[in-house]
Motif scaffolding. Structure first.
Motif: not given
Length: 234
Positions: A38-48
């Motif tokens: 999430y930190k590297a890509t900003g993709d909210a799916r990883y945060r979720a």
């Protein structure tokens, strides 16, 4: 990822069926991996996905305190038969990083550290006739202070000391309690005493100097570097 936020601990390679009902405690590797993505890509799916893993922790071992030892060389077992401090300590560090300044999460992290220290830290050599140590030889040769690995291998391991060093430092950063730093330094001093002239830090601290696991040694390096940074005020 299952609806509960985690995965089966072990599955059959041929058909992907679980070989036991035990669920993975994901805080050690999977949760940090998802957070890094999430930190590297900003993709909210990883945060979720990471948040779902923590929801499993919250409803699971943070409620039951069944901090199951899920080592690759140990068979899955019934609840509470093979506890370890690793996932509990990792959860404490995660809480402090994920919710900085949150007093409730800080108190929970402190309780997790109390559990880890109570069950797995030996500040001095234990009595050899205590029930948990009766199957362990050469208790009087242990290098102390030290940290024990798991109930099924209740002996001092360098990677376990590393985990507690980093947990003490996380609490020290959050609260500034000098006792936390003193305990981290005491375990760090043990590492310097057991280190051999070639630079290796033995895996076992029970008299023998052989057996070096590289993954544990890498944890030692990271813990000692972090301890140095805190001491120097960086």
């Amino acid at each position: 990822q299952g609806e509960d936020g985690t995965w089966y601990l072990k599955m059959n390679l041929k058909d992907a069926r679980p070989v036991c009902p035990n669920r993975l405690v994901p805080i050690e590797c999977v949760t940090p991996f998802l957070e890094a993505l999430y930190k590297a890509t900003g993709d909210a799916r990883y945060r979720a996905a990471a948040d779902r893993t923590f929801e499993f922790i919250r409803k699971g071992p943070l409620t039951t305190w069944n901090w199951e030892g899920q080592f690759e060389d140990a068979q899955p077992d019934e609840p509470y038969r093979n506890l370890t401090k690793h996932a509990a300590a990792s959860t404490a560090i995660y809480l402090l990083n994920r919710f900085p300044g949150d007093k409730a999460q800080l108190a929970l992290a402190r309780e997790l550290l109390r559990f880890a220290e109570d069950q797995f830290v030996c500040w001095e050599k234990p009595f050899p006739d205590m029930p948990f140590f009766e199957h362990v030889q050469n208790v009087q040769r242990w290098r102390t202070p030290c940290v024990l690995e798991q109930y099924y291998w209740y002996v001092p391991i360098d990677g376990s000391a590393s985990k507690l060093i980093r947990t003490y430092l996380a609490l020290y950063r959050a609260e500034g309690n000098p006792l936390d730093l003193a305990k981290a330094k005491a375990l760090g001093d043990s590492m310097t005493r057991v280190q051999n002239p070639e630079g290796d830090i033995p895996t076992h601290w029970k008299g023998e100097s052989h057996c070096s696991w590289w993954n544990c040694l890498l944890c030692d390096v990271e813990a000692l570097q972090e301890l140095e940074q805190v001491i120097e005020g960086k």
